[in-house]
Design a protein around this motif. Structure first.
Motif, short mmCIF file in Angstrom:
data_model
loop_
_atom_site.label_atom_id
_atom_site.label_comp_id
_atom_site.label_asym_id
_atom_site.label_seq_id
_atom_site.Cartn_x
_atom_site.Cartn_y
_atom_site.Cartn_z
N THR A 33 0.85 -1.18 0.00
CA THR A 33 0.00 0.00 0.00
C THR A 33 0.89 1.23 0.00
O THR A 33 1.78 1.34 0.83
N ALA A 34 0.67 2.14 -0.92
CA ALA A 34 1.45 3.37 -1.01
C ALA A 34 0.49 4.56 -1.02
O ALA A 34 -0.21 4.79 -1.98
N THR A 35 0.45 5.30 0.09
CA THR A 35 -0.44 6.46 0.19
C THR A 35 0.35 7.72 -0.14
O THR A 35 1.32 8.04 0.54
N PRO A 36 -0.05 8.44 -1.18
CA PRO A 36 0.69 9.65 -1.55
C PRO A 36 0.46 10.78 -0.55
O PRO A 36 -0.59 10.85 0.09
N ALA A 37 1.45 11.64 -0.41
CA ALA A 37 1.31 12.85 0.41
C ALA A 37 0.46 13.81 -0.39
O ALA A 37 0.95 14.55 -1.24
N PHE A 38 -0.83 13.80 -0.13
CA PHE A 38 -1.82 14.52 -0.91
C PHE A 38 -2.42 15.63 -0.05
O PHE A 38 -2.81 15.40 1.09
N ILE A 39 -2.48 16.85 -0.58
CA ILE A 39 -3.07 17.97 0.16
C ILE A 39 -4.28 18.49 -0.62
O ILE A 39 -4.15 18.85 -1.79
N SER A 96 -6.78 16.01 3.07
CA SER A 96 -5.34 15.80 2.96
C SER A 96 -4.94 14.50 3.67
O SER A 96 -5.55 14.11 4.66
N THR A 97 -3.88 13.88 3.18
CA THR A 97 -3.38 12.65 3.81
C THR A 97 -2.19 12.92 4.71
O THR A 97 -1.62 12.00 5.28
N VAL A 98 -1.82 14.19 4.84
CA VAL A 98 -0.68 14.57 5.69
C VAL A 98 -1.10 15.71 6.63
O VAL A 98 -2.11 16.37 6.40
N ILE A 99 -0.31 15.97 7.64
CA ILE A 99 -0.53 17.10 8.55
C ILE A 99 -0.27 18.38 7.77
O ILE A 99 0.70 18.50 7.03
N VAL A 104 -4.19 32.13 5.73
CA VAL A 104 -5.22 32.95 5.09
C VAL A 104 -4.61 34.30 4.69
O VAL A 104 -4.02 34.98 5.52
N ASN A 105 -4.76 34.68 3.42
CA ASN A 105 -4.31 35.98 2.92
C ASN A 105 -5.52 36.77 2.43
O ASN A 105 -6.42 36.21 1.81
N PHE A 106 -5.52 38.08 2.71
CA PHE A 106 -6.65 38.96 2.40
C PHE A 106 -6.13 40.15 1.61
O PHE A 106 -5.67 41.14 2.17
N PRO A 107 -6.18 40.09 0.27
CA PRO A 107 -5.67 41.19 -0.57
C PRO A 107 -6.49 42.48 -0.41
O PRO A 107 -7.58 42.47 0.15
N ASP A 108 -5.95 43.56 -0.96
CA ASP A 108 -6.65 44.85 -0.98
C ASP A 108 -7.98 44.69 -1.70
O ASP A 108 -8.16 43.82 -2.55
N THR A 186 -10.83 38.90 -2.79
CA THR A 186 -10.91 37.44 -2.74
C THR A 186 -9.87 36.94 -1.74
O THR A 186 -8.67 37.00 -1.98
N VAL A 187 -10.37 36.48 -0.60
CA VAL A 187 -9.52 35.94 0.45
C VAL A 187 -9.12 34.52 0.04
O VAL A 187 -9.94 33.76 -0.47
N THR A 188 -7.85 34.18 0.27
CA THR A 188 -7.36 32.85 -0.11
C THR A 188 -6.86 32.10 1.11
O THR A 188 -6.05 32.63 1.87
N ILE A 189 -7.35 30.88 1.30
CA ILE A 189 -6.85 30.02 2.36
C ILE A 189 -6.07 28.89 1.69
O ILE A 189 -6.55 28.26 0.74
N THR A 190 -4.86 28.67 2.19
CA THR A 190 -3.96 27.71 1.58
C THR A 190 -3.50 26.67 2.60
O THR A 190 -3.15 27.04 3.72
N ALA A 191 -3.48 25.41 2.19
CA ALA A 191 -2.95 24.33 3.04
C ALA A 191 -1.59 23.93 2.50
O ALA A 191 -1.42 23.74 1.30
#
Length: 194
Positions: A33-39, A96-99, A104-108, A186-191
């Motif tokens: 079994t090979a689980t990819p590091a997926f976000i 996600s399969t990883v921690i 969060v970024n909030f542009p002008d 447009t606020v962007t949240i990134t993992a």
């Protein structure tokens, strides 16, 4: 004669007693079994109209130099020091399969007064201030400055496949408005992998 008798007995023993090989089958299988590091994350809802719940003045219209929260309990209701789910408008569904760490970024803003993000959390004459918070956080000391870019993580070490609720604190600019035209950003949240 003894040697001959011994040889005969050995042959008879070999014929009567079968030799069992070391393995019962000529081959074996191994399951790999090979689980990819997926976000992957999803956020809902995907919008917020400031002062659209229960706030100050006219519903859906911001007042100068006022703090608003994306709190379902009310736009002017400060989250408790142990933030709970019910005080957070947004839900991150995390597959996600990883921690991961969530940023969060909030542009002008664009349009209308085009208020800019102060990047300090505090407002100014033509700038708004912003913070983010999430469930389980101590609001008064844990909220995170939400910058145009390069914000610190709102949530660090989010376990794989664990969902979380979060919100935005928005302090409108301190200077008078020059128009009544809506502003958008447009606020962007990134993992990212922790």
């Amino acid at each position: 004669m003894k040697k001959l008798l011994f040889a005969i007995l050995l042959v008879v023993a070999l014929v009567l007693v079968p030799i069992t090989p070391a393995f019962a089958a000529p081959s074996q299988e191994v399951s790999v079994t090979a689980t990819p590091a997926f976000i992957a994350i999803a956020n809902a809802p995907d919008n917020w109209t400031v002062n659209d719940i229960v706030g100050v003045g006219t519903k859906g219209v911001m007042v100068v130099d006022t703090v608003y929260y994306s709190n379902p309990l009310g736009d002017c209701t400060v989250p408790s020091d142990d933030v709970v789910d019910g005080e957070c408008r947004f839900t991150i569904t995390n597959t996600s399969t990883v921690i991961t760490d969530l940023t969060v970024n909030f542009p002008d803003h664009a349009g209308g007064d085009a208020s800019t993000n102060s990047d300090s959390g505090d407002n100014a004459a033509g700038a708004f201030g912003a913070y983010t918070y999430c469930t389980g956080m101590t609001y008064s000391s844990g909220k995170v400055i939400c910058k145009k870019a390069g914000s610190d993580a709102t949530k660090e070490s989010l376990a794989a496949t664990t969902d979380i609720k979060w919100g935005i604190t928005y302090e409108s600019q301190s200077g008078a408005w020059t128009s009544g035209t809506p502003m958008t950003s447009t606020v962007t949240i990134t993992a990212t992998a922790h």
